[in-house]
Design a protein around this motif. Structure first.
Motif, PDB file in Angstrom:
ATOM      1  N   GLU A  90     -29.166 -51.760 -16.418  1.00 18.31           N
ATOM      2  CA  GLU A  90     -29.249 -50.405 -16.271  1.00 18.31           C
ATOM      3  C   GLU A  90     -31.085 -51.581 -15.422  1.00 18.31           C
ATOM      4  OE1 GLU A  90     -30.145 -47.507 -19.344  1.00 18.31           O
ATOM      5  OE2 GLU A  90     -27.901 -47.487 -19.453  1.00 18.31           O
ATOM      6  N   GLU A  91     -32.195 -51.604 -15.877  1.00 20.10           N
ATOM      7  CA  GLU A  91     -33.400 -52.209 -14.955  1.00 20.10           C
ATOM      8  C   GLU A  91     -32.944 -52.358 -14.454  1.00 20.10           C
ATOM      9  OE1 GLU A  91     -36.353 -50.834 -15.464  1.00 20.10           O
ATOM     10  OE2 GLU A  91     -35.221 -49.214 -17.965  1.00 20.10           O
ATOM     11  N   ILE A  92     -31.528 -53.820 -14.394  1.00 22.56           N
ATOM     12  CA  ILE A  92     -31.310 -54.637 -13.367  1.00 22.56           C
ATOM     13  C   ILE A  92     -30.940 -53.889 -12.373  1.00 22.56           C
ATOM     14  CG2 ILE A  92     -30.181 -55.975 -12.267  1.00 22.56           C
ATOM     15  CD1 ILE A  92     -30.852 -57.819 -14.494  1.00 22.56           C
ATOM     16  N   THR A  93     -30.162 -53.353 -12.733  1.00 19.57           N
ATOM     17  CA  THR A  93     -29.357 -52.051 -11.433  1.00 19.57           C
ATOM     18  C   THR A  93     -30.365 -50.730 -10.656  1.00 19.57           C
ATOM     19  OG1 THR A  93     -27.494 -51.876 -13.032  1.00 19.57           O
ATOM     20  CG2 THR A  93     -27.960 -50.409 -11.307  1.00 19.57           C
ATOM     21  N   LYS A  94     -31.728 -50.167 -11.230  1.00 20.29           N
ATOM     22  CA  LYS A  94     -32.558 -49.681 -11.189  1.00 20.29           C
ATOM     23  C   LYS A  94     -33.150 -50.680  -9.855  1.00 20.29           C
ATOM     24  CE  LYS A  94     -34.231 -47.179 -14.727  1.00 20.29           C
ATOM     25  NZ  LYS A  94     -35.347 -46.980 -15.845  1.00 20.29           N
ATOM     26  N   LEU A  95     -33.786 -51.863 -10.625  1.00 22.82           N
ATOM     27  CA  LEU A  95     -34.582 -52.866  -9.761  1.00 22.82           C
ATOM     28  C   LEU A  95     -33.340 -52.760  -8.387  1.00 22.82           C
ATOM     29  CD1 LEU A  95     -36.398 -54.591 -12.355  1.00 22.82           C
ATOM     30  CD2 LEU A  95     -37.246 -53.205 -10.419  1.00 22.82           C
ATOM     31  N   GLN A  96     -32.148 -53.577  -8.310  1.00 20.21           N
ATOM     32  CA  GLN A  96     -31.316 -53.579  -7.602  1.00 20.21           C
ATOM     33  C   GLN A  96     -31.663 -51.463  -6.681  1.00 20.21           C
ATOM     34  OE1 GLN A  96     -27.902 -55.157  -9.040  1.00 20.21           O
ATOM     35  NE2 GLN A  96     -28.468 -57.435  -8.456  1.00 20.21           N
ATOM     36  N   ARG A  97     -31.217 -51.092  -6.980  1.00 18.39           N
ATOM     37  CA  ARG A  97     -30.938 -49.556  -6.043  1.00 18.39           C
ATOM     38  C   ARG A  97     -32.514 -50.067  -5.078  1.00 18.39           C
ATOM     39  NH1 ARG A  97     -29.348 -45.430 -10.114  1.00 18.39           N
ATOM     40  NH2 ARG A  97     -31.286 -46.443 -10.801  1.00 18.39           N
ATOM     41  N   LEU A  98     -33.795 -50.174  -5.948  1.00 20.14           N
ATOM     42  CA  LEU A  98     -35.235 -50.436  -4.904  1.00 20.14           C
ATOM     43  C   LEU A  98     -35.454 -51.189  -4.230  1.00 20.14           C
ATOM     44  CD1 LEU A  98     -37.339 -49.042  -8.051  1.00 20.14           C
ATOM     45  CD2 LEU A  98     -36.979 -47.560  -6.375  1.00 20.14           C
TER      46      LEU A  98
END
Length: 122
Positions: A90-98
């Protein structure tokens, strides 16, 4: 003249004895310190596991358990359950989105170009 020579010899021998005693006391204290340290270390090493304090035994058992688990994890996180893996993804997905797409587990490559310098006439 002979008396002066003998007096110098006596003084030199007394100074040499004084230095020798001082060095021997330094040597004695160093040997004493080394023996005390080695005695303390050997007392711990020669203790058998059954003779250990229960808390020491528990501590050693936990260290051995962690060692076997870390070898089984092969460089990963020890005792990482599915909730941990879910949180990481989930954290990696958030960072990729940002910050956009890309491999977030790899350190970025920076490329610096040389600046164009101009010579100034005096």
């Amino acid at each position: 003249m002979f008396v002066i020579f003998m007096l110098i010899q006596v003084i030199a021998s007394r100074m040499a004895l004084h230095k020798l005693f001082r060095l021997s006391s330094l040597f004695r204290s160093a040997v004493s310190l080394t023996l005390r340290r080695n005695f303390g270390l050997s007392a711990v090493l020669f203790n058998r596991a059954k003779d250990l304090d229960p808390i020491q035994k528990l501590f050693l058992d936990k260290i051995r358990d962690y060692s076997t688990k870390s070898k089984a994890a092969a460089g990963g996180i020890v005792d990482a359950g599915p909730s941990y893996e879910k949180g990481v993804s989930e954290e990696i997905t958030k960072l990729q989105r940002l910050y956009g797409t890309g491999d977030l587990t790899k350190f970025p490559d920076f490329k610096f170009t040389e600046p164009q310098l101009q010579e100034v006439a005096k």
